[in-house]
Scaffold this motif. Structure first.
Motif, PDB file in Angstrom:
ATOM      1  N   ASN A  94       0.837  -1.207   0.000  1.00 45.88           N
ATOM      2  CA  ASN A  94       0.000   0.000   0.000  1.00 45.88           C
ATOM      3  C   ASN A  94       0.869   1.253   0.000  1.00 45.88           C
ATOM      4  O   ASN A  94       0.578   2.214  -0.725  1.00 45.88           O
ATOM      5  N   LYS A  95       1.916   1.262   0.794  1.00 44.18           N
ATOM      6  CA  LYS A  95       2.830   2.410   0.825  1.00 44.18           C
ATOM      7  C   LYS A  95       3.483   2.607  -0.544  1.00 44.18           C
ATOM      8  O   LYS A  95       3.601   3.734  -1.030  1.00 44.18           O
ATOM      9  N   ASN A  96       3.871   1.512  -1.167  1.00 37.66           N
ATOM     10  CA  ASN A  96       4.485   1.577  -2.491  1.00 37.66           C
ATOM     11  C   ASN A  96       3.497   2.129  -3.525  1.00 37.66           C
ATOM     12  O   ASN A  96       3.867   2.937  -4.380  1.00 37.66           O
ATOM     13  N   THR A  97       2.239   1.711  -3.442  1.00 38.12           N
ATOM     14  CA  THR A  97       1.211   2.225  -4.352  1.00 38.12           C
ATOM     15  C   THR A  97       1.085   3.736  -4.224  1.00 38.12           C
ATOM     16  O   THR A  97       1.067   4.464  -5.219  1.00 38.12           O
ATOM     17  N   VAL A  98       1.011   4.220  -2.993  1.00 39.86           N
ATOM     18  CA  VAL A  98       0.849   5.662  -2.760  1.00 39.86           C
ATOM     19  C   VAL A  98       2.069   6.436  -3.246  1.00 39.86           C
ATOM     20  O   VAL A  98       1.931   7.425  -3.968  1.00 39.86           O
ATOM     21  N   THR A  99       3.264   6.009  -2.880  1.00 39.54           N
ATOM     22  CA  THR A  99       4.445   6.758  -3.302  1.00 39.54           C
ATOM     23  C   THR A  99       4.617   6.715  -4.819  1.00 39.54           C
ATOM     24  O   THR A  99       4.996   7.715  -5.429  1.00 39.54           O
ATOM     25  N   SER A 100       4.309   5.585  -5.430  1.00 38.92           N
ATOM     26  CA  SER A 100       4.406   5.491  -6.894  1.00 38.92           C
ATOM     27  C   SER A 100       3.411   6.426  -7.567  1.00 38.92           C
ATOM     28  O   SER A 100       3.737   7.097  -8.554  1.00 38.92           O
ATOM     29  N   PHE A 101       2.198   6.494  -7.033  1.00 32.28           N
ATOM     30  CA  PHE A 101       1.175   7.395  -7.572  1.00 32.28           C
ATOM     31  C   PHE A 101       1.613   8.852  -7.465  1.00 32.28           C
ATOM     32  O   PHE A 101       1.561   9.596  -8.449  1.00 32.28           O
ATOM     33  N   TRP A 160       7.337  21.083 -11.070  1.00 32.36           N
ATOM     34  CA  TRP A 160       6.642  20.727  -9.828  1.00 32.36           C
ATOM     35  C   TRP A 160       7.029  19.327  -9.395  1.00 32.36           C
ATOM     36  O   TRP A 160       7.065  18.402 -10.204  1.00 32.36           O
ATOM     37  N   HIS A 161       7.345  19.174  -8.121  1.00 32.06           N
ATOM     38  CA  HIS A 161       7.693  17.860  -7.588  1.00 32.06           C
ATOM     39  C   HIS A 161       7.294  17.781  -6.122  1.00 32.06           C
ATOM     40  O   HIS A 161       7.140  18.807  -5.461  1.00 32.06           O
ATOM     41  N   SER A 162       7.123  16.571  -5.661  1.00 32.24           N
ATOM     42  CA  SER A 162       6.700  16.320  -4.290  1.00 32.24           C
ATOM     43  C   SER A 162       7.805  15.581  -3.559  1.00 32.24           C
ATOM     44  O   SER A 162       8.259  14.528  -4.010  1.00 32.24           O
ATOM     45  N   ASP A 163       8.237  16.145  -2.434  1.00 31.32           N
ATOM     46  CA  ASP A 163       9.268  15.515  -1.608  1.00 31.32           C
ATOM     47  C   ASP A 163       8.618  14.940  -0.362  1.00 31.32           C
ATOM     48  O   ASP A 163       7.941  15.668   0.384  1.00 31.32           O
ATOM     49  N   LEU A 164       8.813  13.674  -0.135  1.00 28.21           N
ATOM     50  CA  LEU A 164       8.216  12.978   0.994  1.00 28.21           C
ATOM     51  C   LEU A 164       8.930  13.342   2.287  1.00 28.21           C
ATOM     52  O   LEU A 164      10.158  13.262   2.370  1.00 28.21           O
ATOM     53  N   GLY A 165       8.139  13.754   3.281  1.00 25.86           N
ATOM     54  CA  GLY A 165       8.685  14.003   4.610  1.00 25.86           C
ATOM     55  C   GLY A 165       8.661  12.716   5.423  1.00 25.86           C
ATOM     56  O   GLY A 165       9.661  12.285   5.970  1.00 25.86           O
TER      57      GLY A 165
END
Length: 140
Positions: free
Chosen positions: A7-14, A65-70
């Motif tokens: 599930n975590k992989n799905t979210v980060t990949s999305f 635009w990019h998203s950096d995971l905290g």
């Protein structure tokens, strides 16, 4: 890999596909047909198309635009991410012409994942902070 890690992989990949790479097809790949966005970004539709529209709008204004995971946390079928997205304004956004300035948007998303696809989202983005950076809201 167990279900929580999947599930975590799905979210980060999305997130990486849609918001960092600008792949609008990620909406079709990762979100279920009956996806519900309980807090649609920028007041858009509460479905897959709303998510696609938000991504397209930001990509047009901020090509980098990019998203950096905290951080990322998960339990059962829920995945929570804290992130900071950013980009350089190269196009118009909310009537504000390109400024060449870097804008940041921190936020928190909670996703529900079922059978490898995202079914629901709840989110809190710093919309006021974004509006202040664009000059659409007072700084204090």
């Amino acid at each position: 890999m167990d279900a929580i890690e999947q599930n975590k992989n799905t979210v980060t990949s999305f997130i990486q596909a849609l918001f960092t790479k600008g792949d609008l097809g990620a909406v079709d790949e990762y979100l279920t047909e009956d996806f519900v966005d309980h807090d649609p970004p920028m007041g858009g539709p509460a479905n897959r198309e709303g998510m696609r529209q938000a991504a397209a709008m930001f990509r047009a204004a901020f090509p980098d635009w990019h998203s950096d995971l905290g951080f990322l946390m998960a339990e059962d079928d829920l995945v929570t991410e804290y992130f900071t997205a950013s980009g350089t304004q190269q196009g118009e956004l909310f009537g504000v012409p390109a400024s060449g300035r870097t804008v940041t948007l921190p936020g928190i998303n909670i996703f529900r994942v079922r059978d490898g696809r995202i079914t629901e989202r709840w989110g809190r983005l710093d919309d006021l902070g974004l509006m202040r950076q664009l000059g659409l809201a007072p700084s204090s």
